[in-house]
Design a protein around this motif. Structure first.
Motif, PDB file in Angstrom:
ATOM      1  N   GLY A 123       0.826  -1.207   0.000  1.00 21.87           N
ATOM      2  CA  GLY A 123       0.000   0.000   0.000  1.00 21.87           C
ATOM      3  C   GLY A 123       0.858   1.254   0.000  1.00 21.87           C
ATOM      4  O   GLY A 123       0.635   2.187  -0.779  1.00 21.87           O
ATOM      5  N   ALA A 124       1.878   1.260   0.870  1.00 21.46           N
ATOM      6  CA  ALA A 124       2.793   2.404   0.936  1.00 21.46           C
ATOM      7  C   ALA A 124       3.561   2.557  -0.376  1.00 21.46           C
ATOM      8  O   ALA A 124       3.694   3.670  -0.903  1.00 21.46           O
ATOM      9  N   GLU A 125       4.069   1.450  -0.904  1.00 23.25           N
ATOM     10  CA  GLU A 125       4.827   1.495  -2.152  1.00 23.25           C
ATOM     11  C   GLU A 125       3.972   2.034  -3.293  1.00 23.25           C
ATOM     12  O   GLU A 125       4.417   2.874  -4.080  1.00 23.25           O
ATOM     13  N   ASN A 126       2.736   1.554  -3.392  1.00 24.59           N
ATOM     14  CA  ASN A 126       1.840   2.028  -4.445  1.00 24.59           C
ATOM     15  C   ASN A 126       1.599   3.527  -4.333  1.00 24.59           C
ATOM     16  O   ASN A 126       1.642   4.249  -5.326  1.00 24.59           O
ATOM     17  N   TYR A 127       1.359   3.997  -3.116  1.00 25.43           N
ATOM     18  CA  TYR A 127       1.120   5.425  -2.914  1.00 25.43           C
ATOM     19  C   TYR A 127       2.372   6.231  -3.262  1.00 25.43           C
ATOM     20  O   TYR A 127       2.296   7.266  -3.916  1.00 25.43           O
ATOM     21  N   LYS A 128       3.531   5.737  -2.852  1.00 21.76           N
ATOM     22  CA  LYS A 128       4.800   6.420  -3.157  1.00 21.76           C
ATOM     23  C   LYS A 128       5.022   6.537  -4.658  1.00 21.76           C
ATOM     24  O   LYS A 128       5.646   7.486  -5.129  1.00 21.76           O
ATOM     25  N   ASN A 129       4.506   5.568  -5.405  1.00 18.82           N
ATOM     26  CA  ASN A 129       4.687   5.560  -6.854  1.00 18.82           C
ATOM     27  C   ASN A 129       3.735   6.488  -7.585  1.00 18.82           C
ATOM     28  O   ASN A 129       3.655   6.447  -8.813  1.00 18.82           O
ATOM     29  N   GLY A 130       2.986   7.297  -6.835  1.00 15.25           N
ATOM     30  CA  GLY A 130       2.208   8.355  -7.457  1.00 15.25           C
ATOM     31  C   GLY A 130       0.749   8.054  -7.722  1.00 15.25           C
ATOM     32  O   GLY A 130       0.085   8.827  -8.406  1.00 15.25           O
ATOM     33  N   ASN A 175      -3.156   7.572  -6.302  1.00 16.62           N
ATOM     34  CA  ASN A 175      -3.842   8.160  -5.153  1.00 16.62           C
ATOM     35  C   ASN A 175      -4.220   7.103  -4.118  1.00 16.62           C
ATOM     36  O   ASN A 175      -4.047   5.899  -4.336  1.00 16.62           O
ATOM     37  N   CYS A 176      -4.731   7.554  -3.003  1.00 22.72           N
ATOM     38  CA  CYS A 176      -5.006   6.697  -1.851  1.00 22.72           C
ATOM     39  C   CYS A 176      -6.004   5.578  -2.179  1.00 22.72           C
ATOM     40  O   CYS A 176      -5.765   4.408  -1.833  1.00 22.72           O
ATOM     41  N   LYS A 218      -9.708   2.182 -12.445  1.00 17.77           N
ATOM     42  CA  LYS A 218     -10.041   3.549 -12.847  1.00 17.77           C
ATOM     43  C   LYS A 218     -11.312   4.054 -12.161  1.00 17.77           C
ATOM     44  O   LYS A 218     -11.490   5.260 -12.006  1.00 17.77           O
ATOM     45  N   MET A 219     -12.165   3.155 -11.715  1.00 17.62           N
ATOM     46  CA  MET A 219     -13.376   3.588 -11.003  1.00 17.62           C
ATOM     47  C   MET A 219     -13.036   4.240  -9.665  1.00 17.62           C
ATOM     48  O   MET A 219     -13.835   4.987  -9.124  1.00 17.62           O
ATOM     49  N   ALA A 220     -11.845   3.998  -9.158  1.00 17.82           N
ATOM     50  CA  ALA A 220     -11.429   4.564  -7.879  1.00 17.82           C
ATOM     51  C   ALA A 220     -10.722   5.905  -8.026  1.00 17.82           C
ATOM     52  O   ALA A 220     -10.525   6.614  -7.039  1.00 17.82           O
ATOM     53  N   SER A 221     -10.340   6.261  -9.232  1.00 22.86           N
ATOM     54  CA  SER A 221      -9.499   7.444  -9.436  1.00 22.86           C
ATOM     55  C   SER A 221     -10.097   8.732  -8.884  1.00 22.86           C
ATOM     56  O   SER A 221      -9.383   9.589  -8.377  1.00 22.86           O
ATOM     57  N   GLY A 222     -11.381   8.888  -8.950  1.00 24.76           N
ATOM     58  CA  GLY A 222     -12.032  10.107  -8.474  1.00 24.76           C
ATOM     59  C   GLY A 222     -12.182  10.212  -6.975  1.00 24.76           C
ATOM     60  O   GLY A 222     -12.606  11.251  -6.459  1.00 24.76           O
ATOM     61  N   PHE A 223     -11.806   9.163  -6.242  1.00 22.88           N
ATOM     62  CA  PHE A 223     -11.980   9.178  -4.796  1.00 22.88           C
ATOM     63  C   PHE A 223     -10.788   9.777  -4.052  1.00 22.88           C
ATOM     64  O   PHE A 223     -10.853  10.003  -2.851  1.00 22.88           O
ATOM     65  N   GLY A 224      -9.676  10.027  -4.744  1.00 21.55           N
ATOM     66  CA  GLY A 224      -8.496  10.589  -4.097  1.00 21.55           C
ATOM     67  C   GLY A 224      -8.754  11.979  -3.553  1.00 21.55           C
ATOM     68  O   GLY A 224      -9.517  12.758  -4.120  1.00 21.55           O
TER      69      GLY A 224
END
Length: 147
Positions: A12-19, A21-22, A43-49
């Protein structure tokens, strides 16, 4: 702490560090670890950041967790099927998130102005801790086996 929980927190941390969103970080973490088959549908999650499109409302990491839980217990063909099981699963996780964080809105959780180094560090920890919490919850509910 199980290997699954450790992997979830680290990935989770690595994914977030790679740019990403949460919300995307949570979903891609569990897609990889649990083989959910979400793939490009992340892509359905992209707008939740940033608390729904940077509005500061509902935490994107929490939103991502609810979407992951839907992958385990959601209805594949609405309106067919009972909603009670997924509602109970989502509510149970929501309550655990509240116990740990006291709030669910992005602005008080991120603690710093959006886009600052401090905010990114804070959200990195939040994403990692939320991934860990979800992994523990999935194990607790018997949805994944402890590794």
């Amino acid at each position: 702490m199980s290997e699954f929980v450790e992997q979830a927190a680290a990935l989770g941390a690595e994914n977030y560090k790679n740019g990403i969103n949460c919300a995307e970080a949570i979903i891609t973490t569990f897609d990889k670890l649990c083989h959910l088959g979400i793939g490009e549908q992340v892509k359905m999650a992209s707008g939740f950041g940033g608390g729904i499109g940077q509005c500061g409302d509902l935490c994107g990491a929490l939103s991502g967790c609810v979407m992951v839980l839907g992958s385990f217990g959601g209805r594949p063909h609405p309106p067919e099927g009972d909603r009670a099981a997924i509602y109970a699963l989502a509510k149970g996780f929501y309550q655990k998130f509240i116990e740990v964080n006291q709030v669910t809105d992005c602005i008080p959780l991120r603690k710093f102005d959006s886009g600052t180094r401090e905010q990114r560090i804070n959200c990195l920890k939040l994403v990692s801790n939320t991934a860990k919490l979800l992994a523990e919850y999935l194990e607790e509910k018997g949805l994944v086996k402890e590794q």
